[in-house]
Design an enzyme around this catalytic site. Structure first.
Site, PDB file in Angstrom:
ATOM      1  N   HIS A 106      39.881  51.444  27.055  1.00  0.00           N
ATOM      2  CA  HIS A 106      40.011  49.995  27.072  1.00  0.00           C
ATOM      3  C   HIS A 106      41.152  49.478  26.200  1.00  0.00           C
ATOM      4  CE1 HIS A 106      37.451  46.090  27.506  1.00  0.00           C
ATOM      5  NE2 HIS A 106      38.728  45.835  27.614  1.00  0.00           N
ATOM      6  N   TYR A 164      32.002  44.265  27.356  1.00  0.00           N
ATOM      7  CA  TYR A 164      31.672  42.965  27.942  1.00  0.00           C
ATOM      8  C   TYR A 164      30.180  42.652  27.828  1.00  0.00           C
ATOM      9  CZ  TYR A 164      36.218  43.324  30.402  1.00  0.00           C
ATOM     10  OH  TYR A 164      37.538  43.468  30.735  1.00  0.00           O
ATOM     11  N   LYS A 172      35.010  50.643  31.305  1.00  0.00           N
ATOM     12  CA  LYS A 172      35.995  51.005  30.283  1.00  0.00           C
ATOM     13  C   LYS A 172      35.310  51.512  29.021  1.00  0.00           C
ATOM     14  CE  LYS A 172      38.664  47.074  31.976  1.00  0.00           C
ATOM     15  NZ  LYS A 172      37.548  46.236  32.439  1.00  0.00           N
TER      16      LYS A 172
END
Length: 276
Positions: free
Chosen positions: A110, A52, A77
Site C-alpha cells: 500500500h 480502509y 492492499k
C-alpha cells in the site's frame, strides 16, 4: 446489469478491468450497499485495502451478489504494519478472511514507508504469495520512481500495477514514466480530484459538447490515456454514471486542454505521509 468494460494487459500475462470501483474512505457500515450498487450497475473490479477497515463490507456484498467469482477482480492492499516477508502472508490471510475469499486478483504494497527498506522485504513476500496462489497478480501503491527502481534491482519480478493519486490537477508524470519503464500499469486513485477540477473550463466545455457530465469527461480522459481508474461514490446514480463513459470519445484537442489543468492539486497527503 452487465457492462462491457475494456481490460488492460498486465506484464504477468493477466488482464484487469480498466474501470473499477473504489471504497477508500467509505465506512464499513456503508460499504456493502455501495459495492452492491456497483455490482448491480455492472462493475466487476472492486478495490479495497486493509487499512480502509471495510474489507468485511466488501466481502458481504460479494457474497450476496450472486456474481461468479471468476467474473470478479478484487484488489486489496498490505498496510505498513505488515511490511515484511513473513508478515505479508499474515496480512493477506487476514484480508482474505474478511473478504471471504481464497485469493485476491491483485495484491498491492500500500505504501513504501521509505524511512526503512521494509517495503523490499514485503515485495518478496508478495512474490511468495503469488507463487502460492493467494494473489493472482502483485503490485504496489504510492511508489515513487526511486522505490520502483529499488524493487527492480532485487532481480525478481516487477510490480504489474502502481496505484497513485492522479487526476488533471496532479498528473504525476515522472511516476507515470517510471511505471512504463518498469512495465507497470498506472492506476489512478482520486481520479476525479474529489471534484476539484469539475468546474474547470476545459472539462465543462467537453461535457457540454458531448452531452455528458464533467465527471464523465475526466474519467474518459483517464481511459483514453490507458490508465486504470477506480472512482468512488456511495450514491447509486453517481456510481452508475461513473461507469457510463464508454460510448463517447474526447478529441485530441479536448485531451490536450484537460492535460493543461495540471497543478499541484493533491487531494491527499504528499509522498512521505499516507496516501489512499
Amino acid at each position: 446489469m452487465t457492462t462491457h468494460v475494456p481490460s488492460v494487459s498486465l506484464s504477468d500475462g493477466r488482464t484487469m478491468p480498466q474501470l473499477g470501483f473504489g471504497v477508500f474512505q467509505v465506512p464499513d457500515a456503508e460499504t456493502t450497499a455501495a459495492v452492491s450498487s456497483a455490482l448491480e450497475a455492472g462493475y466487476r473490479s472492486i478495490d479495497t485495502a486493509a487499512v480502509y477497515g471495510n474489507e468485511r463490507g466488501v466481502g458481504r456484498a460479494l457474497a450476496e451478489s450472486g456474481v461468479a467469482r471468476d467474473e470478479l477482480f478484487v484488489t486489496t492492499k498490505l498496510w505498513v504494519d505488515r511490511l515484511g516477508r513473513a508478515s505479508a502472508r499474515e496480512g493477506l490471510e487476514e484480508s482474505l478472511g474478511k473478504l471471504g475469499l481464497d485469493h485476491v486478483d491483485l495484491y498491492l504494497v500500500h505504501w513504501p514507508a521509505p524511512a526503512t527498506d521494509a517495503y523490499l522485504d514485503a515485495w518478496q513476500g508478495l512474490e511468495d504469495l503469488r507463487d502460492a496462489g493467494l494473489a493472482r497478480s502483485i503490485g504496489v501503491s504510492n511508489f515513487l520512481p526511486e522505490h520502483l527502481d529499488r524493487v527492480a534491482a532485487l532481480g525478481g519480478s516487477n510490480p504489474v500495477v502502481n496505484q497513485v493519486e492522479l487526476h488533471p490537477a496532479l498528473q504525476n508524470r515522472e511516476t507515470v514514466a517510471a511505471n512504463a519503464r518498469h512495465g507497470a500499469v498506472t492506476e489512478a486513485w482520486s481520479p476525479l480530484a474529489q471534484g476539484a477540477v469539475l468546474g474547470d473550463a476545459p472539462v465543462v466545455d467537453a461535457a457540454r459538447a458531448h452531452g455528458v457530465t464533467p465527471a464523465q469527461v475526466v474519467l474518459r480522459w483517464h481511459l483514453q490515456q490507458g490508465r486504470v481508474v477506480i472512482p468512488k461514490s456511495v450514491t447509486p446514480a453517481r456510481i452508475a454514471a461513473n461507469l457510463d463513459v464508454l460510448d463517447f470519445e474526447l478529441s485530441d484537442a479536448e485531451l490536450t486542454a484537460v492535460d493543461g489543468l495540471e497543478r499541484d492539486g493533491r487531494t491527499g497527503p504528499h509522498p512521505g505521509t499516507f496516501n489512499g
